[in-house]
Structures are given as C-alpha cells and as structure tokens.
Design a protein around this motif. Structure first.
Motif, PDB file in Angstrom:
ATOM      1  N   THR A  51       0.821  -1.212   0.000  1.00  0.00           N
ATOM      2  CA  THR A  51       0.000   0.000   0.000  1.00  0.00           C
ATOM      3  C   THR A  51       0.853   1.260   0.000  1.00  0.00           C
ATOM      4  N   GLN A 111      -7.958 -12.953  -9.229  1.00  0.00           N
ATOM      5  CA  GLN A 111      -8.960 -13.056  -8.161  1.00  0.00           C
ATOM      6  C   GLN A 111      -8.607 -14.103  -7.111  1.00  0.00           C
ATOM      7  N   ASP A 147      -9.063   5.141   6.391  1.00  0.00           N
ATOM      8  CA  ASP A 147      -8.661   4.990   4.987  1.00  0.00           C
ATOM      9  C   ASP A 147      -8.012   3.624   4.756  1.00  0.00           C
ATOM     10  N   PRO A 151      -1.825   1.887  -5.987  1.00  0.00           N
ATOM     11  CA  PRO A 151      -2.558   1.442  -7.175  1.00  0.00           C
ATOM     12  C   PRO A 151      -1.605   1.046  -8.301  1.00  0.00           C
ATOM     13  N   ASN A 199     -10.752   0.878   4.758  1.00  0.00           N
ATOM     14  CA  ASN A 199     -11.487   0.884   3.491  1.00  0.00           C
ATOM     15  C   ASN A 199     -10.638   0.322   2.360  1.00  0.00           C
ATOM     16  N   HIS A 200      -9.346   0.656   2.381  1.00  0.00           N
ATOM     17  CA  HIS A 200      -8.441   0.181   1.329  1.00  0.00           C
ATOM     18  C   HIS A 200      -8.268  -1.327   1.407  1.00  0.00           C
ATOM     19  N   GLN A 216     -10.414  -3.474   2.509  1.00  0.00           N
ATOM     20  CA  GLN A 216     -11.638  -4.090   2.002  1.00  0.00           C
ATOM     21  C   GLN A 216     -11.653  -4.092   0.473  1.00  0.00           C
ATOM     22  N   GLU A 217     -11.230  -2.989  -0.141  1.00  0.00           N
ATOM     23  CA  GLU A 217     -11.162  -2.926  -1.607  1.00  0.00           C
ATOM     24  C   GLU A 217     -10.172  -3.952  -2.155  1.00  0.00           C
ATOM     25  N   LEU A 218      -9.015  -4.063  -1.520  1.00  0.00           N
ATOM     26  CA  LEU A 218      -7.994  -4.999  -1.984  1.00  0.00           C
ATOM     27  C   LEU A 218      -8.466  -6.445  -1.838  1.00  0.00           C
ATOM     28  N   LYS A 219      -9.158  -6.739  -0.762  1.00  0.00           N
ATOM     29  CA  LYS A 219      -9.715  -8.081  -0.570  1.00  0.00           C
ATOM     30  C   LYS A 219     -10.686  -8.417  -1.700  1.00  0.00           C
ATOM     31  N   GLU A 220     -11.525  -7.465  -2.060  1.00  0.00           N
ATOM     32  CA  GLU A 220     -12.489  -7.695  -3.141  1.00  0.00           C
ATOM     33  C   GLU A 220     -11.795  -7.878  -4.489  1.00  0.00           C
ATOM     34  N   GLN A 221     -10.598  -7.304  -4.635  1.00  0.00           N
ATOM     35  CA  GLN A 221      -9.840  -7.469  -5.879  1.00  0.00           C
ATOM     36  C   GLN A 221      -9.130  -8.823  -5.958  1.00  0.00           C
TER      37      GLN A 221
END
Length: 379
Positions: A137, A341, A145, A325, A148-149, A151-156
């Motif tokens: 990161t 995934q 922050d 990113p 939230n980040h 959680q986004e990375l887990k979903e990716q």
C-alpha cells in the motif's frame, strides 16, 4: 561473425504523470523515475531492463548519468557473455554501482532469452509459473482509509497486504490493532514496513505486538546497516524480521548478514543489486542457508517483471510485491502484470521478460535520452 554482438545502447529517463506515491509520513510526494536501457545487437535482437529512482522534488537524472559511463564498454561484446560483462562493469570507476549495472544486466538476459525463444524464468530454472501476491500500500491519511483500502484490496483478490505507515511506533501499532479488530477472521495476511525508521527499543515493542497479531513479517524496522540491531531483535521475537533491501546490495554483504543471523529472509531487488547475474547468486546463497529471498518488486512494469521472473525461476521466494494502485506504474508498456482473483500473479506469456513496450510513448515522454553506438554518442 560474433553472435549477438552489441551495436547500440539507448537509455531513456521517463516518469508516468500519475506515478506519485508516499510510503511514510516522513516523505512528501515522491516522483518515481523510470530509467530504461535498450540494448540492440547486429542481428536485430533487442533486450530491455529498467530501474526506478525515488525523489521528492524532481526527476532523477543521476542513474542515467552513472549508466552513461558503463555503456561504451558494451559495444562489440557478445550478449551471450553476461558473466564476463558483469565482471567487466563491476570493476569500472562509476557511481551508483551495482544499481547502474542492473538495467544493463537485465536487458542482456532479456535479449538472450528472446534469442533462445524462451520466457526468462524458464531459461533461469523454471520452478513454477505463478506466485502469491501481496498488495503493497501507499501511506494513507487515516486508519479509516486503511480499513477501506483493505476491504477494496480483498475484493480485488489479494490474500496478503503490506502496510506502508506513519513510521511512528504508536500510530503504526494503533493501525495494526484496528486492522486486526476488523479483519482477524477474513483469512487475509498482513505485513508492515516502517522504512528503517525505528530505534531498537521501538522495533522490539512493535515486533512483539505484531507477533501477537500474527503478522507474516516485520520489514525494515531498523536501518539496513544495523546488523547488530537486527541480530538482537531476531533473538528476542519469533515474528520473521527482514531488512528493507535497499542498502546492502553486494554478495559479500548479504553473506555477512545471513551468517550473523540478522534476518529471517534475505531482501534485495534485482534492479538494485546488479541484475540477474548477481541476484541469482544471492538467491542461491540464501537457499544454501535454508532461507527465502523476499525480493522487492516495487516499481514500473519492467522492474516488476525482472523480479517476478527470478521468483518463478526458483522456489525460495514466498510472495510477489504488487504496488498499489497499479495503473500509474504501467506507464509506457502494453503488457501488464496484475494479481488475479485468487491472489496470484503469473509469468507474462512472451519470450524474455515478456513485456511489450510502447516505444512511441517512451520516445515522446522521455525527459532525457542517451544513445551510443560505434559512431559515438547521440543525446
């Protein structure tokens, strides 16, 4: 005729317009400069290598200028003689070694693997074709922050995440506790990198708490040169401890750290440590001591690819480092390296490094360019 005789070398200094990152509260926004080397042979083969530079105020020209003093020694040599070339270059009087050698050596290996019509990881050993990835990161403003980040990375699809943090012990541990509270049943694994910023006392305090939170490793708690500090820290905790990997870059320095029990794993980057020719020896040295080498791969796609091919060539590396990113660091290439995934990255499909470069964009965007052939310099 000499096979794969080198006839021209180009150096491009570029930076993606959106490649602005922070890795701790101690730094302002960093410009990530990409110094690319292209080597051409008489038969028309080309090889590419690159290395990044981190600077706070402007683009970096110093790496290109160091490479400048190595280039004339390449003309007329065979790319097949990589060990001979490495020895020749390492004995030159030039600043920023071994980093200045790294893009050259990587480009030579890329070129020869293309000549052999093989992906580079297969030419080097071919242990596997995929490896688990962790998201590395940037520094973020708040604990919310980071949550939230994650959680986004887990979903990716990421299954492991390494935090770059404030690099102050109380704030960093507050983050670690908050992440544990939210994600301790998620199946995610975590690492922390504090950019060599702690004292020995702070490092011990943090290591004990990160151990209790089941972190995969604790990275760069002390300056890389503090071997005694690393040795003492490892003797007092069980969490794996690794260095930053930015300072001790030579084979004998790595050997000294290993023999003195300073690290749980060795830590280098092929684009800093002299390219493939020296880094593969470091990996062999670690393997002989039953250790992994957790290679850095933070950088533009060419740098990522170089380290990825080494990871796939051998078995003693656990994770690929994916800077997030990802998009800003894909500037100038048509081939990308992305985590899937299931949390893995795979070798690019082409020969050599397998990376197709957008040369018109590189030519257009170059901040600085050097070219050298049998006629001399063009700038």
């Amino acid at each position: 005729m000499k096979k794969l005789e080198i006839v021209k070398v180009d150096v491009y200094v570029v930076a993606g317009p959106d490649a602005k990152y922070r890795t701790s509260s101690h730094y302002s926004e960093l410009t990530i400069t990409n110094t690319i080397v292209r080597i051409q042979t008489k038969e028309g083969y080309e090889g590419y290598g690159s290395a990044i530079s981190w600077t706070e105020e402007s683009f970096d020209h110093s790496l290109a200028e160091s490479i400048r003093h190595l280039i004339p020694f390449l003309i007329g040599k065979s790319a097949l003689q990589r060990e001979e070339i490495f020895k020749l270059l390492v004995n030159r009087c030039v600043q920023m070694t071994p980093q200045a050698q790294s893009p050259i050596d990587i480009a030579l290996w890329d070129l020869v693997a293309k000549y052999a019509k093989m992906p580079l990881y297969q030419l080097l050993g071919g242990a596997r074709n995929k490896i688990l990835s962790y998201a590395s990161t940037p520094f973020l403003p708040s604990i919310e922050d980071y949550i939230n980040h994650v959680q986004e990375l887990k979903e990716q699809g990421y299954r492991a995440i390494k935090f770059h943090t404030w690099c102050t012990v109380e704030q960093d541990l507050a983050l670690a506790r908050a992440i544990h509270e939210v994600f301790h049943e998620s199946g995610l694994k975590f690492m922390m990198d504090v950019e060599q910023a702690y004292t020995r006392q702070e490092a011990l305090k943090a290591a004990k708490e990160l151990e209790s939170l089941d972190y995969v490793w604790f990275e760069a708690p002390l300056p890389d040169t503090d071997l005694d500090g690393y040795k003492e820290l490892r003797s007092r905790v069980n969490i794996p401890i690794i260095a930053a990997g930015n300072t001790l870059l030579h084979l004998n320095q790595i050997e000294q750290g290993i023999q003195n029990g300073c690290w749980s794993s060795a830590r280098v980057d092929a684009t800093l440590a002299g390219g493939f020719t020296q880094t593969r020896k470091i990996m062999g040295l670690a393997e002989a001591n039953s250790m992994t080498v957790e290679l850095q791969s933070w950088g533009y796609t060419l740098s990522q690819a170089a380290n990825l091919h080494l990871m796939l060539a051998y078995n003693n590396c656990l994770y690929f480092e994916q800077a997030v990113p990802v998009e800003p660091l894909e500037f100038g290439v048509k081939t990308t390296i992305r985590t899937d995934q299931d949390g893995y990255v795979y070798a690019p499909s082409g020969n050599g490094l397998g990376i197709e470069i957008d040369w018109p964009l590189i030519e257009k965007s170059a901040i600085y360019k050097l070219s050298f052939d049998q006629r001399g310099w063009t700038e």
